[in-house]
Design a protein around this motif. Structure first.
Motif, PDB file in Angstrom:
ATOM      1  N   GLY A  28       0.849  -1.104   0.049  1.00 20.66           N
ATOM      2  CA  GLY A  28      -0.016  -0.113  -0.149  1.00 20.66           C
ATOM      3  C   GLY A  28       0.872   1.289  -0.040  1.00 20.66           C
ATOM      4  N   ARG A  29       0.165   2.526  -0.049  1.00 17.29           N
ATOM      5  CA  ARG A  29       0.986   3.650   0.004  1.00 17.29           C
ATOM      6  C   ARG A  29       1.461   3.994   1.344  1.00 17.29           C
ATOM      7  N   LEU A  30       2.410   4.651   1.705  1.00 18.83           N
ATOM      8  CA  LEU A  30       3.068   5.073   2.845  1.00 18.83           C
ATOM      9  C   LEU A  30       2.280   6.105   3.581  1.00 18.83           C
ATOM     10  N   HIS A  31       2.092   5.783   4.750  1.00 14.73           N
ATOM     11  CA  HIS A  31       1.423   6.786   5.822  1.00 14.73           C
ATOM     12  C   HIS A  31       2.203   7.492   6.581  1.00 14.73           C
ATOM     13  N   LEU A  32       1.721   8.355   7.648  1.00 10.31           N
ATOM     14  CA  LEU A  32       2.488   9.246   8.549  1.00 10.31           C
ATOM     15  C   LEU A  32       3.387   8.148   9.533  1.00 10.31           C
ATOM     16  N   GLY A  33       2.968   7.144   9.644  1.00  3.97           N
ATOM     17  CA  GLY A  33       3.924   6.499  10.472  1.00  3.97           C
ATOM     18  C   GLY A  33       5.229   5.848   9.844  1.00  3.97           C
ATOM     19  N   HIS A  34       4.985   5.604   8.644  1.00  7.73           N
ATOM     20  CA  HIS A  34       6.206   5.407   7.784  1.00  7.73           C
ATOM     21  C   HIS A  34       7.168   6.674   7.734  1.00  7.73           C
ATOM     22  N   ALA A  35       6.539   7.856   7.370  1.00 10.91           N
ATOM     23  CA  ALA A  35       7.422   9.192   7.440  1.00 10.91           C
ATOM     24  C   ALA A  35       8.022   9.251   8.531  1.00 10.91           C
ATOM     25  N   LEU A  36       7.238   9.036   9.990  1.00 12.04           N
ATOM     26  CA  LEU A  36       8.128   9.223  11.149  1.00 12.04           C
ATOM     27  C   LEU A  36       9.231   8.289  11.113  1.00 12.04           C
ATOM     28  N   SER A  37       9.162   6.987  10.723  1.00 10.93           N
ATOM     29  CA  SER A  37      10.329   6.204  10.691  1.00 10.93           C
ATOM     30  C   SER A  37      11.423   6.513   9.875  1.00 10.93           C
ATOM     31  N   ALA A  38      10.969   7.064   8.593  1.00  5.43           N
ATOM     32  CA  ALA A  38      11.829   7.681   7.630  1.00  5.43           C
ATOM     33  C   ALA A  38      12.690   8.761   8.259  1.00  5.43           C
ATOM     34  N   LEU A  39      12.065   9.579   8.791  1.00  2.00           N
ATOM     35  CA  LEU A  39      12.689  10.904   9.298  1.00  2.00           C
ATOM     36  C   LEU A  39      13.618  10.468  10.451  1.00  2.00           C
ATOM     37  N   ILE A  40      13.238   9.492  11.505  1.00  2.00           N
ATOM     38  CA  ILE A  40      14.118   9.058  12.508  1.00  2.00           C
ATOM     39  C   ILE A  40      15.431   8.382  11.774  1.00  2.00           C
ATOM     40  N   ASN A  41      14.938   7.737  10.645  1.00  2.00           N
ATOM     41  CA  ASN A  41      16.335   6.701  10.151  1.00  2.00           C
ATOM     42  C   ASN A  41      17.157   8.182   9.486  1.00  2.00           C
ATOM     43  N   TYR A  68       2.709  -0.386  -5.809  1.00  2.00           N
ATOM     44  CA  TYR A  68       2.906   0.330  -4.492  1.00  2.00           C
ATOM     45  C   TYR A  68       4.492   0.481  -4.312  1.00  2.00           C
ATOM     46  N   ALA A  69       5.483  -0.292  -4.727  1.00  2.00           N
ATOM     47  CA  ALA A  69       6.717  -0.193  -4.729  1.00  2.00           C
ATOM     48  C   ALA A  69       7.391   1.305  -5.353  1.00  2.00           C
ATOM     49  N   ARG A  70       6.554   1.478  -6.668  1.00  2.00           N
ATOM     50  CA  ARG A  70       6.783   2.747  -7.093  1.00  2.00           C
ATOM     51  C   ARG A  70       6.427   3.889  -6.509  1.00  2.00           C
ATOM     52  N   ALA A  71       5.157   3.709  -5.827  1.00  2.00           N
ATOM     53  CA  ALA A  71       4.707   4.897  -5.355  1.00  2.00           C
ATOM     54  C   ALA A  71       5.479   5.059  -4.082  1.00  2.00           C
ATOM     55  N   ILE A  72       5.892   4.046  -3.203  1.00  2.00           N
ATOM     56  CA  ILE A  72       6.686   4.390  -2.141  1.00  2.00           C
ATOM     57  C   ILE A  72       7.962   5.131  -2.269  1.00  2.00           C
ATOM     58  N   LEU A  73       8.597   4.582  -3.565  1.00  2.00           N
ATOM     59  CA  LEU A  73       9.851   5.584  -3.808  1.00  2.00           C
ATOM     60  C   LEU A  73       9.631   7.069  -4.304  1.00  2.00           C
ATOM     61  N   LYS A 272      -1.977   1.270  16.048  1.00  2.00           N
ATOM     62  CA  LYS A 272      -0.913   1.923  15.181  1.00  2.00           C
ATOM     63  C   LYS A 272      -1.594   2.060  13.763  1.00  2.00           C
ATOM     64  N   LEU A 273      -1.047   3.025  12.998  1.00  2.00           N
ATOM     65  CA  LEU A 273      -1.424   3.252  11.672  1.00  2.00           C
ATOM     66  C   LEU A 273      -1.078   2.082  10.931  1.00  2.00           C
ATOM     67  N   SER A 274      -2.026   1.831   9.803  1.00  2.00           N
ATOM     68  CA  SER A 274      -1.776   0.637   9.002  1.00  2.00           C
ATOM     69  C   SER A 274      -2.269   0.670   7.631  1.00  2.00           C
ATOM     70  N   LYS A 275      -1.486   0.381   6.578  1.00  2.00           N
ATOM     71  CA  LYS A 275      -1.880   0.577   4.999  1.00  2.00           C
ATOM     72  C   LYS A 275      -3.259  -0.134   4.968  1.00  2.00           C
ATOM     73  N   ARG A 276      -3.172  -1.517   5.577  1.00  2.00           N
ATOM     74  CA  ARG A 276      -4.236  -2.604   5.454  1.00  2.00           C
ATOM     75  C   ARG A 276      -5.579  -1.720   5.899  1.00  2.00           C
ATOM     76  N   ALA A 277      -5.303  -0.956   6.812  1.00  2.00           N
ATOM     77  CA  ALA A 277      -6.630  -0.193   7.302  1.00  2.00           C
ATOM     78  C   ALA A 277      -7.155   0.935   6.569  1.00  2.00           C
ATOM     79  N   GLY A 278      -6.297   1.245   5.869  1.00  2.00           N
ATOM     80  CA  GLY A 278      -6.786   2.360   4.979  1.00  2.00           C
ATOM     81  C   GLY A 278      -6.396   3.720   5.654  1.00  2.00           C
ATOM     82  N   LEU A 282       0.822   9.491   2.483  1.00  2.00           N
ATOM     83  CA  LEU A 282       1.321  10.941   2.470  1.00  2.00           C
ATOM     84  C   LEU A 282       0.894  11.337   0.883  1.00  2.00           C
ATOM     85  N   ALA A 283       0.402  10.627  -0.021  1.00  2.00           N
ATOM     86  CA  ALA A 283      -0.090  11.153  -1.124  1.00  2.00           C
ATOM     87  C   ALA A 283      -1.317  11.945  -0.988  1.00  2.00           C
ATOM     88  N   ALA A 284      -2.056  11.679  -0.023  1.00  2.00           N
ATOM     89  CA  ALA A 284      -3.285  12.492   0.286  1.00  2.00           C
ATOM     90  C   ALA A 284      -2.789  13.739   1.126  1.00  2.00           C
TER      91      ALA A 284
END
Length: 320
Positions: A28-41, A68-73, A272-278, A282-284
């Motif tokens: 699925g697409r990245l959400h804010l939880g992924h953004a948090l992990s990315a920024l911490i990294n 989805y892989a393309r959208a994540i990048l 916790k935030l989830s791609k599966r839960a919709g 980040l695109a939104a």
């Protein structure tokens, strides 16, 4: 039981050898939880003077999608994060994971299990669960008569390969001594501590799934080793997995990275935030006109922590 601190060690070393990784699953697409992990990294990679790699954990062939892989990048690039090395797609390396499983099998530590999830659930003790909350495997095919196993194999029955946890822990004592297995954890200030791990609470974990597909545990350990990852920064929900990962690293002779497990972003209902839960992706947020600095503020980082005029190819020159 939780991982507990047992001693202190020197701070994790930085420099050009420090290597971190983002490892999203393209379901699925990245959400804010992924953004948090990315920024911490990003922050830790900067502090360590290292590189931040991107890995696609796409071994779930039923749910992962190339789009989805393309959208994540695309989402990561919008945040200013672009891989300094080619992206590793796990689905392109199944043979590598099979070879690692074969090494464990050659040690006599794996056995085939033909049981279905329903059979396991029915046979498991009602109050026995692994750290993920799944029924603790009751050993249905551990030490099974060889004739039963051979008959199932001859009939072409699908099977998973499980780690005989008792044998694995005994093997570790025989080959490396009886010192407790531990991991190195580091905090927000890069201060480390040695922590004990308890892989036994996972029971006989799956190493290779039916269809000769690797488990998450095997694939992540193999890839961290072959990519030379020195520091693993991931969500607190993956903290218990460190038990199994450290055991597999020790059994396979892989180096052990240092670990940091960061806080999770929770939704209004406390989950916790989830791609599966919709959950909102980040695109939104981008469609609403938010900038990367706004995303940094949303997830609790200082707005200046991520700048639109900087591409985070690490190591990099600082533009302040």
């Amino acid at each position: 039981m939780p991982i507990t601190s047992v001693s202190n060690k020197s701070p994790p070393t930085g420099g050009s050898q420090a290597r971190l990784r983002l490892a999203p699953s393209p379901t699925g697409r990245l959400h804010l939880g992924h953004a948090l992990s990315a920024l911490i990294n990003v922050r830790f990679a900067e502090q360590l003077g290292g590189r931040l790699l991107i890995r696609m954990e796409d071994i779930d062939l039923a749910r992962c999608r190339p789009e989805y892989a393309r959208a994540i990048l695309e989402d990561l690039a919008w945040l200013g994060i672009r891989p300094p090395e080619p992206v590793l797609y796990q689905s392109e390396h199944f043979a590598v994971y099979r070879r690692a499983a074969q090494r464990l099998s050659d040690m006599g530590l794996l056995y085939p299990c033909f049981a279905s999830r329903q059979e396991i659930a029915l046979a498991a003790a009602t109050d026995a669960c692994d750290p993920d909350g799944a029924p603790l495997y009751p050993g249905l095919w551990r030490n099974r008569d060889a004739r039963d196993v051979e008959a199932r194999l001859a009939a072409g029955a699908p099977f998973a390969l499980r780690l005989d946890m008792a044998k694995a822990l005994s093997h570790l004592v025989e080959t490396q001594g009886d010192a407790p297995l531990s991991a190195v954890a580091f905090d927000e200030d890069l201060q480390p501590s040695a922590v004990a791990v308890d892989a036994s609470r996972w029971g006989d974990v799956v190493i290779q799934r039916k269809g000769e597909l690797p488990s998450y545990h095997l694939a992540v350990v193999v890839d961290d080793a072959r990519q030379g990852i020195t520091h693993v920064v991931r969500g607190a929900d993956l903290l218990p997995s460190t038990d199994v990962h450290r055991l597999l690293q020790a059994l396979l002779g892989f180096p052990a990275p240092a670990y940091h497990h960061h806080r999770l972003l929770l939704g209004p209902d406390g989950r916790k935030l989830s791609k599966r839960a919709g959950d909102t992706g980040l695109a939104a947020w981008r469609a609403q006109g938010l900038a990367p600095t706004d995303i940094a503020a949303l997830v609790g980082r200082k707005p200046q922590a991520l700048r639109r005029d900087v591409i985070y190819l690490l190591p990099r020159n600082r533009h302040h």
